[in-house]
Design a protein around this motif. Structure first.
Motif, PDB file in Angstrom:
ATOM      1  N   THR A 170      46.084 -16.014  12.187  1.00 25.04           N
ATOM      2  CA  THR A 170      44.695 -15.675  12.688  1.00 25.04           C
ATOM      3  C   THR A 170      44.699 -14.142  12.171  1.00 25.04           C
ATOM      4  N   GLY A 171      43.493 -13.691  11.832  1.00 25.63           N
ATOM      5  CA  GLY A 171      43.123 -12.345  11.310  1.00 25.63           C
ATOM      6  C   GLY A 171      41.531 -12.239  11.157  1.00 25.63           C
ATOM      7  N   CYS A 172      41.496 -11.182  10.133  1.00 25.59           N
ATOM      8  CA  CYS A 172      40.000 -10.976   9.814  1.00 25.59           C
ATOM      9  C   CYS A 172      39.962 -10.312   8.696  1.00 25.59           C
ATOM     10  N   VAL A 173      38.690 -10.500   8.050  1.00 24.78           N
ATOM     11  CA  VAL A 173      38.318  -9.792   6.688  1.00 24.78           C
ATOM     12  C   VAL A 173      37.473  -8.592   7.112  1.00 24.78           C
ATOM     13  N   ILE A 174      37.888  -7.261   6.631  1.00 28.06           N
ATOM     14  CA  ILE A 174      37.211  -6.032   6.888  1.00 28.06           C
ATOM     15  C   ILE A 174      36.584  -5.654   5.775  1.00 28.06           C
ATOM     16  N   ILE A 175      35.158  -5.222   6.044  1.00 33.55           N
ATOM     17  CA  ILE A 175      34.407  -4.648   4.774  1.00 33.55           C
ATOM     18  C   ILE A 175      33.547  -3.456   5.315  1.00 33.55           C
ATOM     19  N   ILE A 176      33.851  -2.293   4.588  1.00 29.86           N
ATOM     20  CA  ILE A 176      33.026  -1.256   4.940  1.00 29.86           C
ATOM     21  C   ILE A 176      32.027  -0.901   3.754  1.00 29.86           C
ATOM     22  N   LEU A 177      30.807  -0.766   3.970  1.00 26.72           N
ATOM     23  CA  LEU A 177      29.780  -0.544   2.935  1.00 26.72           C
ATOM     24  C   LEU A 177      29.155   0.810   3.167  1.00 26.72           C
ATOM     25  N   ASN A 178      28.735   1.237   2.063  1.00 28.53           N
ATOM     26  CA  ASN A 178      27.808   2.616   2.279  1.00 28.53           C
ATOM     27  C   ASN A 178      26.205   1.941   2.477  1.00 28.53           C
ATOM     28  N   GLU A 179      26.045   0.952   2.075  1.00 32.83           N
ATOM     29  CA  GLU A 179      24.524   0.612   2.536  1.00 32.83           C
ATOM     30  C   GLU A 179      24.758  -0.936   2.482  1.00 32.83           C
ATOM     31  N   SER A 180      23.651  -1.667   3.332  1.00 33.05           N
ATOM     32  CA  SER A 180      23.875  -3.046   3.430  1.00 33.05           C
ATOM     33  C   SER A 180      23.721  -3.844   2.197  1.00 33.05           C
ATOM     34  N   LYS A 181      23.885  -5.058   2.315  1.00 29.49           N
ATOM     35  CA  LYS A 181      24.231  -5.847   0.869  1.00 29.49           C
ATOM     36  C   LYS A 181      23.840  -7.265   1.232  1.00 29.49           C
ATOM     37  N   SER A 182      22.902  -7.896   0.527  1.00 27.30           N
ATOM     38  CA  SER A 182      22.561  -9.059   0.588  1.00 27.30           C
ATOM     39  C   SER A 182      23.286 -10.067  -0.254  1.00 27.30           C
ATOM     40  N   VAL A 183      24.029 -11.177   0.402  1.00 34.32           N
ATOM     41  CA  VAL A 183      24.973 -12.029  -0.159  1.00 34.32           C
ATOM     42  C   VAL A 183      24.842 -13.189   0.241  1.00 34.32           C
ATOM     43  N   ARG A 184      25.501 -14.322  -0.852  1.00 31.85           N
ATOM     44  CA  ARG A 184      25.287 -15.805  -0.542  1.00 31.85           C
ATOM     45  C   ARG A 184      26.476 -16.224   0.538  1.00 31.85           C
ATOM     46  N   ASP A 185      27.557 -15.823   0.464  1.00 33.75           N
ATOM     47  CA  ASP A 185      28.516 -15.964   1.533  1.00 33.75           C
ATOM     48  C   ASP A 185      29.542 -15.173   1.490  1.00 33.75           C
ATOM     49  N   LEU A 186      30.547 -15.243   2.287  1.00 38.97           N
ATOM     50  CA  LEU A 186      31.954 -14.630   2.447  1.00 38.97           C
ATOM     51  C   LEU A 186      32.762 -15.728   2.834  1.00 38.97           C
ATOM     52  N   LYS A 187      33.589 -16.089   1.678  1.00 43.28           N
ATOM     53  CA  LYS A 187      34.785 -17.160   1.819  1.00 43.28           C
ATOM     54  C   LYS A 187      36.286 -16.606   1.881  1.00 43.28           C
ATOM     55  N   ILE A 188      37.234 -17.366   2.349  1.00 43.47           N
ATOM     56  CA  ILE A 188      38.454 -17.119   2.236  1.00 43.47           C
ATOM     57  C   ILE A 188      39.337 -18.292   1.952  1.00 43.47           C
ATOM     58  N   TYR A 189      40.428 -18.116   1.007  1.00 40.48           N
ATOM     59  CA  TYR A 189      40.924 -19.181   0.348  1.00 40.48           C
ATOM     60  C   TYR A 189      42.482 -19.111   0.847  1.00 40.48           C
ATOM     61  N   PHE A 190      43.055 -19.880   1.424  1.00 39.69           N
ATOM     62  CA  PHE A 190      44.482 -19.858   1.623  1.00 39.69           C
ATOM     63  C   PHE A 190      45.126 -21.094   0.795  1.00 39.69           C
ATOM     64  N   LYS A 191      46.480 -20.439   0.175  1.00 42.04           N
ATOM     65  CA  LYS A 191      47.018 -21.238  -0.797  1.00 42.04           C
ATOM     66  C   LYS A 191      48.333 -21.114  -0.750  1.00 42.04           C
ATOM     67  N   GLY A 192      49.084 -22.393  -0.837  1.00 40.52           N
ATOM     68  CA  GLY A 192      50.672 -22.431  -0.956  1.00 40.52           C
ATOM     69  C   GLY A 192      51.016 -22.926  -2.209  1.00 40.52           C
ATOM     70  N   LEU A 193      51.815 -22.418  -2.985  1.00 39.47           N
ATOM     71  CA  LEU A 193      51.973 -22.920  -4.395  1.00 39.47           C
ATOM     72  C   LEU A 193      53.542 -22.474  -4.711  1.00 39.47           C
ATOM     73  N   ALA A 194      54.263 -23.332  -5.446  1.00 39.22           N
ATOM     74  CA  ALA A 194      55.624 -23.112  -5.971  1.00 39.22           C
ATOM     75  C   ALA A 194      55.316 -23.151  -7.570  1.00 39.22           C
ATOM     76  N   SER A 195      55.902 -22.207  -8.340  1.00 35.97           N
ATOM     77  CA  SER A 195      55.626 -22.259  -9.768  1.00 35.97           C
ATOM     78  C   SER A 195      57.203 -21.760 -10.528  1.00 35.97           C
TER      79      SER A 195
END
Length: 427
Positions: A24-49
């Protein structure tokens, strides 16, 4: 306009988890002015390479020798999950991010059968979270961070393989068919199973029967042996984790006790990963004078995350003891008795005690802060989670652009380290 701050923040400060836990946690955004966006997404990935190169020589069309470089590469995906963190109405595909600071919370459950985090320049097992702000007609904002997964390895499940050794070996030395004498060496190690925070104690007794040959040095090493696999090709790496030695003077009858501190390192085996194999060993050299061959012995060492339940507390007399020559950590705890003690259960990174032998299960209603209350019989505090000496220079993937914030930052996994500092052995 770019955000003043755009980060992924985990509720757990050390960002270390076990398979099956809830992140659990959060995404923190600090803006100097408001912004119109389509989406805010987060991707979790586990990978070996894994990736390495080899070279070979072959003839070109003109018959001239040329050097050809072959790339050996393999990947193994464990999960890839996408979450949208904004609530949009069906009538409007735009959302206004407000001026100032805003926080968007996430919750994600790790799968159970995933391997432990691991970092090496040839290959890695890595877990990441990447947040993306989808901006219409503009460049998107990206931020990325990594977290550690520690897969439990209970040494008690292989206690029969962790029994100590008492090994003897002899070697005769000859020159031009003339007997030059012999050496007899006895090696004693109280256990072959350890967790980070313990010392591997090695007792070496040498007995030389020669007037022209003598022991010049006795060396012990904790070594990491890694094998990487990629479509039929293999690459083997051997790394010295810790080293200690007795430089003498060493007489014809000599006894030395050498200790090796086990620093924050991943547990043995890396179960559930098929392209990286990890093993440890204790390597002992008894060097002799002249051109004669040294005594060379290797023993398997098992590194776990759960100490052995119990073991006899045998006092050691520290003689001819020197400090390890490999400065793996800043400070080594002072300890006189390195043996495992009775541990009633596995301590999760949150501080929760989970009884064995069952695999730790996540409790989604439980606070992810350390629990100060410990069960009766617990003889030490929960382990700390410390960074490994092996780290990644960055966590950038092939599909990450240079504008992904945080992808160019180094990352070192954290592993549990137990505190075995006691004034007296437990009774």
């Amino acid at each position: 306009m770019s955000p003043r701050t755009f980060i992924v923040k985990y509720d757990r400060p050390n960002a270390t988890y076990v398979p099956g836990e809830n992140i659990t946690g959060c995404v923190i955004i600090i803006l100097n002015e408001s912004k119109s966006v389509r989406d805010l997404k987060i991707y979790f990935k586990g990978l070996a390479s894994v990736h390495w190169t080899t070279t070979r020589t072959e003839n070109d069309i003109n018959g001239k020798p040329v050097t050809v470089t072959d790339h050996h590469h393999a990947t193994e995906k464990y999960f890839s999950i996408e979450q949208s963190l904004l609530r949009r109405s069906p009538e409007n595909d735009r959302v206004e991010l407000p001026e100032g600071q805003s926080e968007y919370y996430f919750s994600f459950q790790l799968p159970m059968n995933i391997p432990c985090s691991f970092e090496h320049e040839v290959g890695y097992i890595r877990y990441t979270a990447k947040a993306i702000v989808d901006i219409p007609w503009r460049f998107d904002w990206w931020t990325k961070t990594a977290f550690t997964v520690v897969a439990p390895f209970d040494l008690n499940s292989i206690s029969h393989q962790c029994m100590g050794i008492d090994d003897e070996t002899s070697k005769d030395y000859c020159c031009c068919c003339i007997n030059k004498g012999s050496i007899h060496v006895r090696i004693k190690v109280p256990s072959l199973g350890y967790v980070p925070g313990q010392f591997i104690m090695t007792e070496v007794i040498s007995d030389v029967k020669s007037s022209s040959i003598n022991v010049t040095k006795i060396t012990t090493k904790l070594e990491e042996v890694i094998t990487f696999y990629a479509h039929g090709s293999t690459k083997r790496e051997e790394i010295t984790i810790q080293k200690n030695q007795d430089d003498g003077p060493i007489g014809i009858h000599h006894q030395t006790n050498l200790k090796l501190y086990v620093p924050p390192i991943p547990p043995s085996n890396l179960d559930n990963c098929s392209i990286i194999q990890l093993k440890y060993r204790l390597h002992i050299h008894v060097h002799v004078s002249g051109m004669h061959k040294k005594i060379d012995k290797k023993y398997p060492i098992f590194i776990g995350t759960i100490p052995l339940f119990s073991s006899s507390w045998t006092p050691w007399t520290q003689t001819n003891d020197t400090q390890p020559s490999a400065p793996i950590i800043d400070q080594e705890p002072s300890v006189s008795i390195p043996m495992p003690i009775s541990i009633p259960g596995f301590v999760e990174p949150s501080g929760k005690i989970t009884n064995l032998p069952s695999i730790p299960q996540p409790n989604f209603n439980e606070s992810q802060t350390p629990n100060p209350s410990l069960p009766i019989g617990w003889n030490m505090p929960p382990p700390s989670y410390e960074e490994c000496m092996q780290k990644a220079n960055n966590i950038k993937d092939d599909d990450d652009s240079n504008s992904v914030y945080g992808a160019d930052q180094p990352f070192a996994p954290r592993y549990p380290v137990f505190n075995f500092m006691f004034p007296h052995p437990p009774k």
